[in-house]
Design a protein around this motif. Structure first.
Motif, PDB file in Angstrom:
ATOM      1  N   GLY A 112      22.818 -68.592  58.269  1.00  0.00           N
ATOM      2  CA  GLY A 112      22.201 -69.492  59.240  1.00  0.00           C
ATOM      3  C   GLY A 112      20.711 -69.277  59.388  1.00  0.00           C
ATOM      4  N   HIS A 113      20.194 -68.149  58.850  1.00  0.00           N
ATOM      5  CA  HIS A 113      18.753 -67.871  58.957  1.00  0.00           C
ATOM      6  C   HIS A 113      18.312 -67.034  57.740  1.00  0.00           C
ATOM      7  N   TYR A 114      18.601 -67.580  56.560  1.00  0.00           N
ATOM      8  CA  TYR A 114      18.254 -66.883  55.321  1.00  0.00           C
ATOM      9  C   TYR A 114      16.765 -67.019  55.010  1.00  0.00           C
ATOM     10  N   VAL A 115      16.266 -66.082  54.216  1.00  0.00           N
ATOM     11  CA  VAL A 115      14.883 -66.130  53.723  1.00  0.00           C
ATOM     12  C   VAL A 115      14.898 -66.849  52.379  1.00  0.00           C
ATOM     13  N   TYR A 116      14.029 -67.848  52.231  1.00  0.00           N
ATOM     14  CA  TYR A 116      14.011 -68.666  51.018  1.00  0.00           C
ATOM     15  C   TYR A 116      12.692 -68.466  50.264  1.00  0.00           C
ATOM     16  N   VAL A 117      12.782 -68.585  48.955  1.00  0.00           N
ATOM     17  CA  VAL A 117      11.580 -68.618  48.101  1.00  0.00           C
ATOM     18  C   VAL A 117      11.611 -69.909  47.300  1.00  0.00           C
ATOM     19  N   PHE A 118      10.446 -70.493  47.109  1.00  0.00           N
ATOM     20  CA  PHE A 118      10.319 -71.728  46.337  1.00  0.00           C
ATOM     21  C   PHE A 118      11.205 -72.837  46.900  1.00  0.00           C
ATOM     22  N   ASP A 119      11.288 -72.919  48.223  1.00  0.00           N
ATOM     23  CA  ASP A 119      11.908 -74.055  48.893  1.00  0.00           C
ATOM     24  C   ASP A 119      13.324 -74.335  48.384  1.00  0.00           C
ATOM     25  N   GLY A 120      14.235 -73.472  48.766  1.00  0.00           N
ATOM     26  CA  GLY A 120      15.634 -73.751  48.450  1.00  0.00           C
ATOM     27  C   GLY A 120      16.358 -72.617  47.759  1.00  0.00           C
ATOM     28  N   TYR A 121      15.645 -71.641  47.239  1.00  0.00           N
ATOM     29  CA  TYR A 121      16.283 -70.515  46.563  1.00  0.00           C
ATOM     30  C   TYR A 121      16.302 -69.306  47.498  1.00  0.00           C
ATOM     31  N   ARG A 122      17.517 -68.820  47.793  1.00  0.00           N
ATOM     32  CA  ARG A 122      17.659 -67.678  48.678  1.00  0.00           C
ATOM     33  C   ARG A 122      17.289 -66.375  47.973  1.00  0.00           C
ATOM     34  N   TYR A 171       8.520 -47.689  36.253  1.00  0.00           N
ATOM     35  CA  TYR A 171       9.335 -47.474  37.443  1.00  0.00           C
ATOM     36  C   TYR A 171       9.289 -48.620  38.451  1.00  0.00           C
ATOM     37  N   ALA A 172       8.389 -49.586  38.279  1.00  0.00           N
ATOM     38  CA  ALA A 172       8.286 -50.685  39.253  1.00  0.00           C
ATOM     39  C   ALA A 172       9.606 -51.449  39.400  1.00  0.00           C
ATOM     40  N   PRO A 173      10.308 -51.845  38.300  1.00  0.00           N
ATOM     41  CA  PRO A 173      11.586 -52.552  38.482  1.00  0.00           C
ATOM     42  C   PRO A 173      12.636 -51.696  39.168  1.00  0.00           C
ATOM     43  N   ILE A 174      12.603 -50.386  38.915  1.00  0.00           N
ATOM     44  CA  ILE A 174      13.593 -49.481  39.504  1.00  0.00           C
ATOM     45  C   ILE A 174      13.307 -49.305  40.997  1.00  0.00           C
ATOM     46  N   PHE A 175      12.034 -49.178  41.360  1.00  0.00           N
ATOM     47  CA  PHE A 175      11.663 -49.083  42.772  1.00  0.00           C
ATOM     48  C   PHE A 175      12.101 -50.335  43.529  1.00  0.00           C
ATOM     49  N   TYR A 176      11.964 -51.492  42.898  1.00  0.00           N
ATOM     50  CA  TYR A 176      12.355 -52.739  43.567  1.00  0.00           C
ATOM     51  C   TYR A 176      13.852 -52.734  43.885  1.00  0.00           C
ATOM     52  N   VAL A 177      14.676 -52.385  42.889  1.00  0.00           N
ATOM     53  CA  VAL A 177      16.129 -52.389  43.109  1.00  0.00           C
ATOM     54  C   VAL A 177      16.517 -51.331  44.135  1.00  0.00           C
ATOM     55  N   ALA A 178      15.858 -50.167  44.087  1.00  0.00           N
ATOM     56  CA  ALA A 178      16.238 -49.058  44.955  1.00  0.00           C
ATOM     57  C   ALA A 178      15.866 -49.299  46.414  1.00  0.00           C
ATOM     58  N   ARG A 220      16.854 -56.177  51.144  1.00  0.00           N
ATOM     59  CA  ARG A 220      16.343 -55.760  52.458  1.00  0.00           C
ATOM     60  C   ARG A 220      15.740 -56.939  53.228  1.00  0.00           C
ATOM     61  N   PHE A 221      15.396 -58.008  52.529  1.00  0.00           N
ATOM     62  CA  PHE A 221      14.697 -59.134  53.174  1.00  0.00           C
ATOM     63  C   PHE A 221      15.457 -60.439  52.934  1.00  0.00           C
ATOM     64  N   VAL A 222      16.779 -60.358  53.047  1.00  0.00           N
ATOM     65  CA  VAL A 222      17.622 -61.524  52.768  1.00  0.00           C
ATOM     66  C   VAL A 222      17.744 -62.429  53.991  1.00  0.00           C
ATOM     67  N   GLY A 223      17.758 -61.816  55.159  1.00  0.00           N
ATOM     68  CA  GLY A 223      18.044 -62.579  56.373  1.00  0.00           C
ATOM     69  C   GLY A 223      19.523 -62.473  56.706  1.00  0.00           C
TER      70      GLY A 223
END
Length: 951
Positions: A597-607, A579-586, A591-594
């Motif tokens: 003009g003020h997006y949240v990035y992972v690995f320096d450049g990937y939104r 259920y972990a992948p399903i909980f993530y999507v649900a 929810r943490f996109v930003g």
């Protein structure tokens, strides 16, 4: 050894006198009279010198002297020097031998042989009768067949308080009125669905009472050979095998000997073949024809016959599985109606129309930096229409329905369980004290030896005889650490798939092909779900093995404790994994996109990835359906069919390599039943069967708001699953030991926990993941005319494109000069507001409504569940009355039998007085003899049981 052979010559047949075993049915001893109740199998390996002398002298060297030196449970290589002129007695077979040396392997084989001989001696001392195969090869497979005579069966039945039917029959009261008529109509309608098996009398029931040799006259004993059925006989023998000990290595019971490879297997026999040319019908063949074939999928299960053949524990599993499958029918029908409602109303859904309308020029902000252009919301028309199939007001009703459905199912199971307990004589079943597991005994023996070597005295003498908390601390520490590691591994796998989605989406967005860029979301979602499924299947197998190993290092004392701890660990790990992948999507995706003009990035450049324009519910539905169907199709069906066949093939190849190519003239042409059963897969417990159904129950209840068709797919799977499990038990597994159980144990608590958790999760899915609450808020709080017109515009915020960070603007965009504002899905203040891009009042109002809905929904459904639980009694009224009636009938029956017994004794005394007219002295002696007779009745009443039966 000579005394051993002579003392059991009537019971113990070592196969050296006759040829091959020639049993008429493959179910009896060589005399074709005594039934084989249990079989022990082992591989033997003879010493070269011994084999050269032949099988007729099974242990010539052992008479001369000890071939292995045994000290404190340890063995070492021994050497025996025989000198003819030393004056010691030397057997004729060994004359001329100067030095006989045993290697480590031969020493171990010799020790196993001695343990087998001692164990079989102890079995014979316990009253069992044994027949063995001749060991006429240098190495091979041999069987020990065990028969329990009447004296042993009656003694053990009394010891274990096994309920047996008495002569007394009483009528079962049927419900009258409308229920009786409805029941008759139902029976007539379902007559074609009933299996063609012998039906028990449902109007009359035998009064059952724990077996007692003192009251043997109470029981309806027509034939002592058939009074105890095969399942009961094998259960009694298994209990004797478990408690019979050997001195070597302080072994306690057959489980320890199998763990030490002294024996390979121990199992009761199946009742003959399940298919063949012969017309002899047996219970196994009947089960195969009426239950274990896919061609009879439409028929009800013969639960009483399953219980009679496999025992109560397995009978309860199939009864539970049958009830669960039946309950999936109404939930599937309602789920189909909910889905059809979404299909019918899709054309009248105003938000979908607004999104698909080309005239509504909603210019959306770029989905990625640099390479993504501005886009029109109408291009996501297909996603919006598909989301409406599962995101509509009917799903709220369906969530409430499924929560009540789960409560109804559990309540109905409790009632059915009680009904089965009554008819199967399980009421008042006491928990029997279990024998310690071999691993526990070994650990305890090591502790005792360690304490014996230490000079300090332990003040707690009682703790020496059991493993304490201190002894288990390493195991508990390893459990906690490894379980946390495995859970983190699952989260890491989910995070790895998230990274794959983000990077793949970014890479495909760079593509020069227009088709590739337009299908980025579909491609990424489909491939990511398949990767998730493969990871789940792999980790499931790993977690099953890890849970078993973790339970073993805990060293639980009994099999029941071992099983419960294993179930909890395996369920925890597999629940998180599934259920972990399903909980993530649900609950986490988008929810943490930003914001632009003020997006949240992972690995320096990937939104961080966003939900589709229609919301994450559609993606949740895809994720849930593929994982659920994939697990059912691959893991539950293909693995269950394929793996046992591969194991069977591997065992045949292994036995073929180990068996020497020697001609055995005594080998019978047709394999006996014990040979056929040995080639089957051993029964390892019901935990895998329950586990796959419990995980499926979670898919059906936990996220049913996002996938109303889940019960339908579960129903289709279970129709196959019932017959697949039935075929496996009847044709592919050795016959399991019958185990009496009055309930399904810890599984009920897990089901109840999932049912309660499903209420909370579905409340959050409706409130947080779907657009149900925002739509409701707009229609009743913000809409000017009380309709949904303008909802899409209401949910989209404005962003000034000049506020984009340098280097993130779309490159080579043909719309760059024309676009001043782009839209994004969120409730934020517009750029012309003093608090630009902050959360707006609508955001906080919608958030409050979401939380209020969760609280209201949860409390409403919980209240309705408690109300249903209170309205439906756990024990059916008719069963409660029958239990009370059975107690009064039992008392009346005992009083009547005792009265008849006293009348018989009085008539005996009166007749004796008339016959004896001699002196007083003679009369006293006869009175004394009669008193002695009356006292001896407790030991045996067989002398006048026939007279009493006539009375």
């Amino acid at each position: 050894m000579e005394s051993y052979s002579s003392s059991i010559i009537n019971n113990y047949l070592d196969g050296t006198q006759g040829g091959a075993v020639d049993s008429v049915s493959g179910m009896h001893f060589r005399d074709s009279k005594r039934k084989v109740d249990y079989v022990l199998a082992y591989h033997y390996r003879k010493r070269l010198a011994q084999h050269q002398h032949g099988a007729s002298s099974p242990e010539p060297m052992n008479r001369a002297g000890s071939m292995t030196v045994v000290s404190n449970g340890e063995t070492r290589k021994g050497r025996l020097k025989l000198q003819p002129d030393s004056g010691q007695h030397i057997p004729q077979e060994l004359l001329g031998a100067q030095v006989i040396e045993l290697g480590p392997l031969e020493t171990l084989e010799e020790e196993k042989r001695l343990q087998r001989e001692e164990y079989e001696r102890n079995l014979v001392a316990a009253g069992l009768e044994i027949e063995k195969d001749a060991e006429n090869k240098s190495q091979g497979l041999s069987f020990v067949r065990i028969h329990a005579p009447w004296q042993v069966l009656s003694r053990e039945a009394e010891l274990h308080k096994i309920k047996m039917p008495t002569k007394k029959m009483y009528e079962i009261k049927e419900e009258g009125g409308i229920l009786k008529k409805l029941n008759k109509i139902w029976c007539k309608l379902t007559e074609p669905l009933q299996p063609q098996v012998p039906q028990e009398n449902t109007k009359m029931k035998s009064l059952s009472y724990p077996f007692s040799r003192e009251k043997i006259y109470l029981y309806n004993i027509r034939d002592k050979d058939t009074f105890f059925d095969n399942a009961t006989r094998s259960r009694i023998v298994h209990e004797i095998l478990k408690r019979t000990s050997t001195k070597a290595r302080n072994s306690m019971g057959i489980n320890t000997l199998i763990a030490n490879n002294v024996y390979d297997a121990a199992y009761p026999l199946h009742d003959g073949e399940y298919e063949g040319q012969n017309d002899d019908m047996n219970e196994r063949k009947l089960l195969y024809q009426e239950w274990a074939r896919y061609g009879v999928f439409y028929k009800f299960q013969p639960i009483d016959l399953i219980r009679k053949y496999f025992g109560e524990k397995i009978g309860l599993y199939f009864a539970w599985l049958g009830l669960y499958t039946e309950f999936l029918i109404p939930s599937s029908v309602v789920g189909i109606f909910v889905f059809l409602y979404g299909c019918i109303t899709i054309e009248s859904d105003i938000p979908s129309k607004e999104m698909c309308d080309q005239r509504n020029a909603f210019t959306m902000c770029p989905l990625c930096d640099k390479f993504c252009d501005y886009w029109n919301l109408s291009s996501a028309c297909a996603t919006a229409r598909a989301s409406h199939l599962f995101d509509n007001p009917a799903t709220v009703f369906f969530s409430i329905f499924m929560a009540l459905w789960a409560t109804m199912f559990l309540e109905q199971w409790k009632r059915l369980q009680m009904r089965l307990s009554y008819f199967w004589d399980l009421t008042g079943l006491e928990e029997e004290e279990e024998h310690p597991r071999p691993e526990y005994e070994t650990k305890l023996l090591q502790k005792k030896l360690k304490n014996k070597n230490t000079t300090t005295e332990d003040p707690n003498e009682d703790e020496k005889d059991k493993l304490t908390w201190n002894d288990r601390i390493p195991g508990y520490a390893a459990n906690c650490g490894l379980i946390l590691f495995m859970i983190m591994l699952t989260f890491s796998a989910v995070f790895g798939v998230i990274v794959y989605r983000i990077t793949t989406a970014a890479a495909l967005s760079f593509s020069t092909h227009e088709t590739t860029r337009s299908n980025v979301r579909v491609t990424v979602t489909a491939t990511a779900v398949i990767i998730n499924l493969v990871v789940i299947l792999i980790l499931d197998e790993i977690y099953g093995a890890v849970a078993k190993w973790l339970t073993e290092i805990e060293v639980p004392k009994t099999e029941k404790a071992f099983e419960e701890r294993l179930i909890l660990k395996a369920f925890l790990l597999k629940f998180v994994n599934s259920y972990a992948p399903i909980f993530y999507v649900a609950f986490f995706k988008g929810r943490f996109v930003g914001r632009p003009g003020h997006y949240v990035y992972v690995f320096d450049g990937y939104r961080m990835e966003e939900c589709a324009p229609g919301g994450c519910l559609m993606e949740l539905c895809i994720q849930l359906s593929i994982i659920m169907l994939g697990k059912q199709l691959i893991q539950n069906n293909l693995f269950e069919i394929g793996i046992p066949k591969l194991k069977k093939l591997f065992r045949k190849l292994k036995d073929g390599r180990t068996e020497p190519k020697e001609m055995n003239t005594n080998q019978s042409k047709d394999p006996q039943q014990w040979d056929l059963d040995y080639s089957l897969e051993p029964f390892t417990g019901l935990t895998p069967e329950y586990m796959e159904m419990i995980i499926q129950f979670g898919f059906v209840t936990l996220f049913v708001a996002s996938f109303p068709l889940a019960p339908l797919f579960a129903l289709l799977n279970n129709i196959i699953e019932v017959r697949l499990d039935a075929k496996k038990f009847v044709t592919e597994l050795r016959r399991p030991d019958t185990v009496r159980a009055k309930d399904i144990g810890i599984w009920y608590n897990i089901l109840s926990g999932i049912g309660k958790l499903s209420v909370i999760i579905n409340a959050f899915v409706i409130a947080v993941t779907s657009d149900f609450i925002p739509r409701l808020m707009y229609q009743y709080a913000y809409s000017q005319n009380g309709t949904m017109h303008g909802f899409i515009n209401h949910t989209l915020s404005y962003f000034n494109v000049s506020h984009l960070k340098a280097g993130t603007q779309p490159e080579n965009s043909p719309f760059a000069q024309d676009v001043l504002f782009c839209r994004f899905k969120d409730y934020r203040e517009p750029p012309w507001s003093p608090n630009q891009y902050e959360f707006s009042k609508q955001y906080w109002a919608v958030l409050s409504a979401r939380l209020a809905f969760v609280i209201l929904f949860q409390n409403l459904v919980m209240f309705l569940s408690v109300l249903v639980d209170w309205m439906i009694p756990d024990i059916p009224k008719d069963i409660s009355e029958q239990i009370k009636k059975e107690k009064s009938v039992l008392v009346d029956f005992f009083l009547k039998e005792e009265h008849e017994k006293l009348k018989l004794i009085e008539s005996f005394i009166t007749r004796d007085k008339h016959k004896q007219k001699s002196g007083t002295k003679d009369q006293k002696s006869r009175a004394a003899s009669f008193c002695q007779f009356d006292r001896s009745q407790k030991g045996s009443v067989a002398s006048f049981s026939s007279q009493h039966t006539e009375v």
